[in-house]
Design a protein around this motif. Sequence first.
Motif, PDB file in Angstrom:
ATOM      1  N   GLU A 184      40.970  28.144  33.727  1.00  0.00           N
ATOM      2  CA  GLU A 184      41.057  29.497  33.178  1.00  0.00           C
ATOM      3  C   GLU A 184      40.371  30.485  34.114  1.00  0.00           C
ATOM      4  N   LEU A 185      41.042  31.589  34.392  1.00  0.00           N
ATOM      5  CA  LEU A 185      40.459  32.614  35.253  1.00  0.00           C
ATOM      6  C   LEU A 185      40.730  34.001  34.681  1.00  0.00           C
ATOM      7  N   ARG A 186      39.821  34.905  34.942  1.00  0.00           N
ATOM      8  CA  ARG A 186      39.984  36.306  34.535  1.00  0.00           C
ATOM      9  C   ARG A 186      40.257  37.155  35.769  1.00  0.00           C
ATOM     10  N   CYS A 187      41.263  38.011  35.666  1.00  0.00           N
ATOM     11  CA  CYS A 187      41.712  38.794  36.812  1.00  0.00           C
ATOM     12  C   CYS A 187      41.570  40.289  36.489  1.00  0.00           C
ATOM     13  N   PHE A 188      41.145  41.056  37.492  1.00  0.00           N
ATOM     14  CA  PHE A 188      40.841  42.470  37.315  1.00  0.00           C
ATOM     15  C   PHE A 188      41.790  43.325  38.153  1.00  0.00           C
ATOM     16  N   VAL A 189      42.435  44.275  37.474  1.00  0.00           N
ATOM     17  CA  VAL A 189      43.413  45.144  38.128  1.00  0.00           C
ATOM     18  C   VAL A 189      42.976  46.589  37.946  1.00  0.00           C
ATOM     19  N   ARG A 190      42.882  47.307  39.059  1.00  0.00           N
ATOM     20  CA  ARG A 190      42.483  48.722  39.023  1.00  0.00           C
ATOM     21  C   ARG A 190      43.517  49.530  39.774  1.00  0.00           C
ATOM     22  N   HIS A 191      44.099  50.525  39.107  1.00  0.00           N
ATOM     23  CA  HIS A 191      45.160  51.354  39.692  1.00  0.00           C
ATOM     24  C   HIS A 191      46.265  50.485  40.314  1.00  0.00           C
ATOM     25  N   ASN A 192      46.692  49.485  39.556  1.00  0.00           N
ATOM     26  CA  ASN A 192      47.767  48.581  39.985  1.00  0.00           C
ATOM     27  C   ASN A 192      47.439  47.837  41.271  1.00  0.00           C
ATOM     28  N   ILE A 193      46.162  47.580  41.494  1.00  0.00           N
ATOM     29  CA  ILE A 193      45.723  46.763  42.637  1.00  0.00           C
ATOM     30  C   ILE A 193      44.900  45.599  42.081  1.00  0.00           C
ATOM     31  N   LEU A 194      45.309  44.391  42.397  1.00  0.00           N
ATOM     32  CA  LEU A 194      44.548  43.207  41.989  1.00  0.00           C
ATOM     33  C   LEU A 194      43.300  43.126  42.867  1.00  0.00           C
ATOM     34  N   ILE A 195      42.125  43.296  42.246  1.00  0.00           N
ATOM     35  CA  ILE A 195      40.915  43.387  43.062  1.00  0.00           C
ATOM     36  C   ILE A 195      39.980  42.192  42.907  1.00  0.00           C
ATOM     37  N   GLY A 196      39.980  41.543  41.747  1.00  0.00           N
ATOM     38  CA  GLY A 196      39.034  40.456  41.544  1.00  0.00           C
ATOM     39  C   GLY A 196      39.569  39.361  40.655  1.00  0.00           C
ATOM     40  N   ILE A 197      39.126  38.128  40.923  1.00  0.00           N
ATOM     41  CA  ILE A 197      39.483  36.959  40.118  1.00  0.00           C
ATOM     42  C   ILE A 197      38.206  36.162  39.899  1.00  0.00           C
ATOM     43  N   SER A 198      37.885  35.872  38.638  1.00  0.00           N
ATOM     44  CA  SER A 198      36.653  35.156  38.328  1.00  0.00           C
ATOM     45  C   SER A 198      36.933  33.918  37.497  1.00  0.00           C
ATOM     46  N   GLN A 199      36.253  32.844  37.820  1.00  0.00           N
ATOM     47  CA  GLN A 199      36.228  31.666  36.961  1.00  0.00           C
ATOM     48  C   GLN A 199      35.721  32.087  35.589  1.00  0.00           C
ATOM     49  N   ARG A 200      36.386  31.637  34.506  1.00  0.00           N
ATOM     50  CA  ARG A 200      35.977  32.040  33.158  1.00  0.00           C
ATOM     51  C   ARG A 200      34.913  31.126  32.576  1.00  0.00           C
ATOM     52  N   ASP A 201      35.109  29.836  32.678  1.00  0.00           N
ATOM     53  CA  ASP A 201      34.162  28.898  32.105  1.00  0.00           C
ATOM     54  C   ASP A 201      32.953  28.789  33.032  1.00  0.00           C
ATOM     55  N   THR A 202      31.768  29.016  32.489  1.00  0.00           N
ATOM     56  CA  THR A 202      30.587  29.070  33.350  1.00  0.00           C
ATOM     57  C   THR A 202      29.932  27.700  33.529  1.00  0.00           C
ATOM     58  N   SER A 236      47.996  50.666  34.230  1.00  0.00           N
ATOM     59  CA  SER A 236      47.564  50.491  35.630  1.00  0.00           C
ATOM     60  C   SER A 236      46.156  49.917  35.761  1.00  0.00           C
ATOM     61  N   ASP A 237      45.364  49.937  34.673  1.00  0.00           N
ATOM     62  CA  ASP A 237      43.994  49.434  34.717  1.00  0.00           C
ATOM     63  C   ASP A 237      43.809  48.431  33.586  1.00  0.00           C
ATOM     64  N   TYR A 238      43.520  47.185  33.925  1.00  0.00           N
ATOM     65  CA  TYR A 238      43.428  46.157  32.905  1.00  0.00           C
ATOM     66  C   TYR A 238      42.839  44.875  33.483  1.00  0.00           C
ATOM     67  N   THR A 239      42.538  43.944  32.602  1.00  0.00           N
ATOM     68  CA  THR A 239      42.211  42.584  33.012  1.00  0.00           C
ATOM     69  C   THR A 239      43.187  41.654  32.302  1.00  0.00           C
ATOM     70  N   PHE A 240      43.443  40.513  32.911  1.00  0.00           N
ATOM     71  CA  PHE A 240      44.241  39.507  32.223  1.00  0.00           C
ATOM     72  C   PHE A 240      43.636  38.136  32.478  1.00  0.00           C
ATOM     73  N   ASP A 241      43.733  37.285  31.458  1.00  0.00           N
ATOM     74  CA  ASP A 241      43.243  35.918  31.546  1.00  0.00           C
ATOM     75  C   ASP A 241      44.432  34.997  31.734  1.00  0.00           C
ATOM     76  N   ILE A 242      44.289  34.075  32.654  1.00  0.00           N
ATOM     77  CA  ILE A 242      45.396  33.195  32.997  1.00  0.00           C
ATOM     78  C   ILE A 242      44.929  31.744  32.976  1.00  0.00           C
ATOM     79  N   LEU A 243      45.804  30.857  32.539  1.00  0.00           N
ATOM     80  CA  LEU A 243      45.571  29.418  32.600  1.00  0.00           C
ATOM     81  C   LEU A 243      46.528  28.842  33.632  1.00  0.00           C
ATOM     82  N   LEU A 244      45.975  28.302  34.697  1.00  0.00           N
ATOM     83  CA  LEU A 244      46.814  27.717  35.737  1.00  0.00           C
ATOM     84  C   LEU A 244      47.269  26.321  35.335  1.00  0.00           C
ATOM     85  N   THR A 245      48.434  25.930  35.813  1.00  0.00           N
ATOM     86  CA  THR A 245      48.942  24.583  35.581  1.00  0.00           C
ATOM     87  C   THR A 245      48.125  23.583  36.407  1.00  0.00           C
TER      88      THR A 245
END
Length: 343
Positions: A184-202, A236-245
Motif C-alpha cells: 500500500e502506498l500513498r501518492c501526492f498530486v499537486r497541480h496535476n503533477i505527481l510529486i510524492g509517493i510514501s509507504q503507508r504501513d509504518t 488537480s490537487d489530491y492524494t490517492f492510495d494504491i495497492l500494488l499487485t
Amino acid sequence: MSTGIFPKLSSSYILSFQFSSWYTIFANVSIKSTIIRPLSQEFRDYLDADGVFIPEGSEDVPTKSSIFDDGEGPDDISDEDETPEGQHFAFPDLDAKIRESIQEYGAVFPKLNFSSPKDASWILPASSPLKCTSPAEVYLLLKSSDFITHDTSPESAFSGCDLPETYDLELVLRKWYPIDRSRELRCFVRHNILIGISQRDTNYYDFYNEVNIRDTILASITAFWESKIRPKWEISDYTFDILLTRDLVRGHILDFNPYAPQTDALLFTYDELHDIFLERIAGDKKSATLKIIDSKTHPAAVSNMPAYQHNMMPFEALNISNGRNIEEFSNAWKEGIRESMNG
C-alpha cells in the motif's frame, strides 16, 4: 497557478473525495463495492447514541460474543435491558441490503463517506481484520470506531471550509479480502503533477531496500497515474492510495483524499512536498520522490507495534483498571462490555 502549500478548501472540493463521488469513475481499477445512500436520520442517531449495542434483527444467527471467554455471553443475560434505556433501533431494510452485498462478495468491510473504522479492527478476529459476514458485525465496527465520527459530523468533515447545503451520509460495503499492507502506498498530486509517493504501513520491509524494486514501484505508479487517473480526474490537487499487485506492476485504487492538512503526509511533511513541487515545476526534478522505511531504526518505524493501538483500549478501561489485578480487571471489563452492549 497558485503555489501555496495547500489549495483553497471548500465544501465542493471536500465532497469530491467522498466515496460515491469518485468510485463510479474508477470502479474498474478499484475494489468492488456497494454504496448505500442516503442513510436515515435514525441511523445517524444510532451511530451517535452512547454505548456499543447492536440493532434488533441484525444478527444472522444467535451467537455468543467472542468478547466473553468464560462461556457466558449476551444470551445468558436477562432480557430486561437489551439496549440502553430509551434506545431501541432496528434497520430491517438496511440489514437486507447488507446481507445482499455479503452474499455477493462473500464478506465485506465497511466505511462511510470518507472514513473506515480501521481503528476498531481489534474487535473482530485478528486473522481477518474488518471482515464482516453479518449486518451486526458491520454495525459493531462502526459503533466501536472513533474515526467514523469525522463523517457523522459535518463540522468535522468540512473543517476549515463552508458547510454544504446538503450532506448525505453513505454506507460503503467493499469486497473483503486479505491485503498485504506492504504494497500500500500513498501518492501526492499537486497541480496535476505527481510529486510524492510514501509507504503507508509504518513497518520495515527489507524488499524496499532493493534499488530495482524501488525503481519498479516508482515507474508502475507513475504509469498507472498517467494512464488511469489523470485523464479521468478533474481535480488537480489530491492524494490517492494504491495497492500494488504482487508483481508490483499494476494496482488498484483504495481511496482518494484531499490535498489538505487533515490528510496524513506519512513519511513526508507538507513543507517537503511543497519544495518537491517547486522543483518539479522549475524542471529541476524529473520524477516523483519515493519515500520508504529503509531500516528497523527508521524514526517512523513502528516495529510490529499494532496500528491504532491507542484506540484498542477504550478510556473507560483505564478507569476500571485502577487498583485491580489482572483477574479483577478482566471481570470488571467484561461486565462493562455487557452493560454497554445489552443495557
